[in-house]
Write a protein that holds these residues in place. Structure first.
Motif, PDB file in Angstrom:
ATOM      1  N   ASN A  96      53.180  51.373  47.173  1.00 20.48           N
ATOM      2  CA  ASN A  96      53.070  50.047  47.051  1.00 20.48           C
ATOM      3  C   ASN A  96      53.575  49.276  45.922  1.00 20.48           C
ATOM      4  OD1 ASN A  96      52.151  49.921  49.787  1.00 20.48           O
ATOM      5  ND2 ASN A  96      50.041  49.980  49.382  1.00 20.48           N
ATOM      6  N   SER A  97      53.404  49.859  44.966  1.00 26.82           N
ATOM      7  CA  SER A  97      53.842  49.260  43.580  1.00 26.82           C
ATOM      8  C   SER A  97      55.170  49.063  43.370  1.00 26.82           C
ATOM      9  CB  SER A  97      53.036  49.948  42.374  1.00 26.82           C
ATOM     10  OG  SER A  97      53.866  51.400  42.235  1.00 26.82           O
ATOM     11  N   GLY A  98      55.913  49.903  44.228  1.00 26.95           N
ATOM     12  CA  GLY A  98      57.413  49.973  44.262  1.00 26.95           C
ATOM     13  C   GLY A  98      57.996  51.089  43.683  1.00 26.95           C
ATOM     14  N   ALA A  99      57.385  52.374  43.625  1.00 29.20           N
ATOM     15  CA  ALA A  99      58.019  53.563  43.319  1.00 29.20           C
ATOM     16  C   ALA A  99      58.886  54.072  44.675  1.00 29.20           C
ATOM     17  CB  ALA A  99      56.738  54.689  42.947  1.00 29.20           C
ATOM     18  N   ASP A 100      59.681  54.758  44.029  1.00 29.94           N
ATOM     19  CA  ASP A 100      60.749  55.546  45.417  1.00 29.94           C
ATOM     20  C   ASP A 100      60.307  56.812  45.747  1.00 29.94           C
ATOM     21  OD1 ASP A 100      63.048  53.504  45.369  1.00 29.94           O
ATOM     22  OD2 ASP A 100      62.871  53.652  43.448  1.00 29.94           O
ATOM     23  N   ASP A 101      59.643  57.364  44.799  1.00 28.24           N
ATOM     24  CA  ASP A 101      59.236  58.871  45.241  1.00 28.24           C
ATOM     25  C   ASP A 101      57.868  59.264  44.165  1.00 28.24           C
ATOM     26  OD1 ASP A 101      59.103  61.298  46.275  1.00 28.24           O
ATOM     27  OD2 ASP A 101      60.978  62.043  45.520  1.00 28.24           O
ATOM     28  N   TYR A 102      57.408  60.188  44.610  1.00 25.42           N
ATOM     29  CA  TYR A 102      55.970  60.557  43.973  1.00 25.42           C
ATOM     30  C   TYR A 102      55.803  62.139  43.830  1.00 25.42           C
ATOM     31  CZ  TYR A 102      50.723  59.824  43.595  1.00 25.42           C
ATOM     32  OH  TYR A 102      49.402  59.545  42.990  1.00 25.42           O
TER      33      TYR A 102
END
Length: 255
Positions: A96-102
């Motif tokens: 939700n903060s804008g990361a593309d992957d985790y």
């Protein structure tokens, strides 16, 4: 020229380990130990990718990710979030903060490399999945790979790299149910675990950008137990839906 990666990690040992591995793999790595320095280096170097730890001093990773996404100079840089927090709600917060992957710590360095390369491929001028003669336009939607945009009912909608790939995956099979495993493979560019919650978050983001009422989706349908389906209107339906979409846009702009 080597791809430039900005590594923002407060743990010195982890920072050196990851940086050394990536440099050995042919990347140029810039390093920062806190959020403030990380943001400054992102603006200075305009890296090809950011590896961002979640728990950072001065400015935490979620806040920094949001700042990078809001700034036009860094908005399109792929962000891979690194964190020891493995709960679903933490992943959702990261996306939700804008990361593309985790990627959850501890992680295998080779898996990190695979994910980095997948993100870099997706962020090239032409996204990975659109380098073939595939469908880019149908009915009210046209995808623009060079700008990671969708022309939706005659208006440009800005997408993240991952949102673009996800929408493209659904567009190739519009009217058909697409399984989560196929979505993950095509949109992520590698074969991650069957992380349904990850897909849900990005589908929700797409709906907020495309649906007149994201709570009651007309176009991106959930097929429970099977996947997702992009249902695009025919010519007769298009004439009826256009005023509804325009009304929704006007309401968003007025709010």
């Amino acid at each position: 020229m080597k791809p430039c990666i900005l590594l923002i990690e407060d743990d010195g040992d982890m920072r050196d380990l990851v940086a050394g591995h990536l440099e050995h793999g042919g990347f140029d790595v810039q390093k920062a130990e806190d959020g403030i320095k990380g943001q400054a280096l992102a603006l200075q170097y305009a890296p090809d990718l950011v590896l961002l730890d979640l728990m950072l001093p001065k400015v935490d990773g979620l806040t920094l990710c949001q700042r990078l996404r809001r700034d036009e100079r860094t908005a399109r840089i792929p962000i891979l979030m690194l964190t020891a927090l493995a709960d679903t709600k933490d992943k959702v917060s990261g996306f939700n903060s804008g990361a593309d992957d985790y990627l959850t710590k501890p992680f295998d360095l080779e898996e990190l490399t695979v994910r980095v390369k997948a993100l870099l491929r997706r962020s090239e001028n032409a996204p990975l999945s659109t380098k073939h003669n595939e469908i880019l336009s149908y009915g009210p939607i046209t995808l623009v790979p060079e700008r990671f945009e969708a022309i939706w009912f005659d208006q440009a909608v800005r997408l993240t790299h991952l949102e673009f790939e996800l929408l493209h995956c659904l567009l190739q099979r519009h009217g058909q149910t697409v399984s989560p495993s196929l979505i993950l493979k095509e949109a992520w560019g590698y074969e991650p675990d069957d992380d349904i919650e990850t897909i849900r978050v990005h589908v929700r983001h797409l709906r907020t950008k495309l649906e007149p009422d994201p709570r009651k989706p007309r176009f991106i349908k959930t097929v429970y137990g099977a996947g997702y389906c992009l249902e695009l209107p025919n010519d007769d339906q298009l004439a009826q839906l256009t005023p509804l979409v325009e009304q929704s846009r006007a309401a968003v702009q007025a709010s």
